[in-house]
Design an enzyme around this catalytic site. Structure first.
Site, PDB file in Angstrom:
ATOM      1  N   TYR A 118       4.441  21.754-133.439  1.00  0.00           N
ATOM      2  CA  TYR A 118       3.810  20.400-133.034  1.00  0.00           C
ATOM      3  C   TYR A 118       3.801  20.445-131.395  1.00  0.00           C
ATOM      4  CZ  TYR A 118       3.945  15.727-131.630  1.00  0.00           C
ATOM      5  OH  TYR A 118       3.420  14.160-130.789  1.00  0.00           O
ATOM      6  N   SER A 131       2.064  14.535-125.529  1.00  0.00           N
ATOM      7  CA  SER A 131       3.411  14.217-126.119  1.00  0.00           C
ATOM      8  C   SER A 131       4.575  14.569-125.074  1.00  0.00           C
ATOM      9  CB  SER A 131       3.807  15.009-127.314  1.00  0.00           C
ATOM     10  OG  SER A 131       5.292  14.873-127.669  1.00  0.00           O
TER      11      SER A 131
END
Length: 253
Positions: free
Chosen positions: A158, A145
């Site tokens: 996350y 990410s």
């Protein structure tokens, strides 16, 4: 020899394949000739993916509706798949992304994020590895990410999970390379998917993204699909242990 763009005969295991960026890349893999085993727990998104596939593509798409956090069930499913034939390409993509300040997460909530985002990847990799080793060929792709570069608040579990995937990418690349297996990561930028719904001001966030990107358009699933098809091909056999940013030039390494 399967070069870039031709996945004929390749068997792909793809977690989180029905939603967000997953659906578009699943379609691209099917069009390139691959057989795709999609594991996704979202019934609605699975139905949408099925609706977008023609009858011809559908015979090579296996939709498996399953919660990746159920590790025993996941292992059972994977063992049935690899008992038929080895998986050639594994894409560890599934993720959950709750958003709130760090101090508001309980330890159990943080563990739930890791269960889906990291533990499932560990299990999938462990189950497909013997087949890849036996055939001296394999591709493992971990979806990381842009959030790893900083700049995003309220996503600590996350971001932690994506950092773990990046570390595993490098460790596995070193360990599995001698078996003809490459392991790479793809770091998508800020794509317009359901994940953006956590932002309360969509238009302001869209402008924020465009201001930071060098390429002044929003990314599409085709942008990720092109990266996946390349890294999964024979043409990328000398690339491993890398984290490829697909973010319109937001971050430059």
């Amino acid at each position: 020899m399967t070069m870039f763009g031709d996945m004929t005969g390749r068997r792909v295991l793809y977690t989180g394949a029905a939603g967000g960026l997953g659906r578009g890349t699943t379609l691209a893999l099917l069009r390139a000739g691959a057989e795709v085993f999609s594991i996704d727990r979202d019934h609605g998104k699975n139905a949408e993916l099925r609706a977008e596939t023609s009858d011809f593509l559908g015979v090579r798409l296996h939709l498996i509706e399953q919660d990746l956090a159920d590790t025993d069930a996941l292992r059972g499913t994977l063992r049935q798949i690899v008992a038929e034939a080895p998986i050639d390409i594994l894409i560890n993509n599934a993720a959950v992304y709750p958003s709130k300040p760090f101090e508001d997460y309980s330890l159990e909530e943080q563990r739930q994020v890791q269960a889906v985002n990291v533990d499932a990847a560990l299990i999938c990799t462990a189950e497909v590895l013997p087949g890849m080793r036996a055939q001296s060929w394999g591709r493992i792709l971990n979806i990381t990410s842009i959030t790893l570069t900083g700049g995003w608040e309220n996503l600590s579990p996350y971001i932690q999970s994506k950092g773990a995937l990046l570390g595993l990418t490098r460790a596995w690349a070193r360990e599995f390379g001698k078996y003809g297996i490459t392991v790479n990561a793809i770091a998508p930028g800020a794509f317009p998917t359901d994940a953006e719904r956590i932002h309360p001001e969509p238009e302001r966030y869209r402008q924020f993204v465009l201001d930071h990107q060098s390429v002044k358009r929003r990314g599409t699933p085709d942008d990720i699909a092109a990266s996946i098809l390349f890294l999964a091909s024979d043409g990328a056999s000398f690339i491993t242990g890398q984290n490829i940013a697909v973010d319109g030039g937001w971050n430059m390494n």
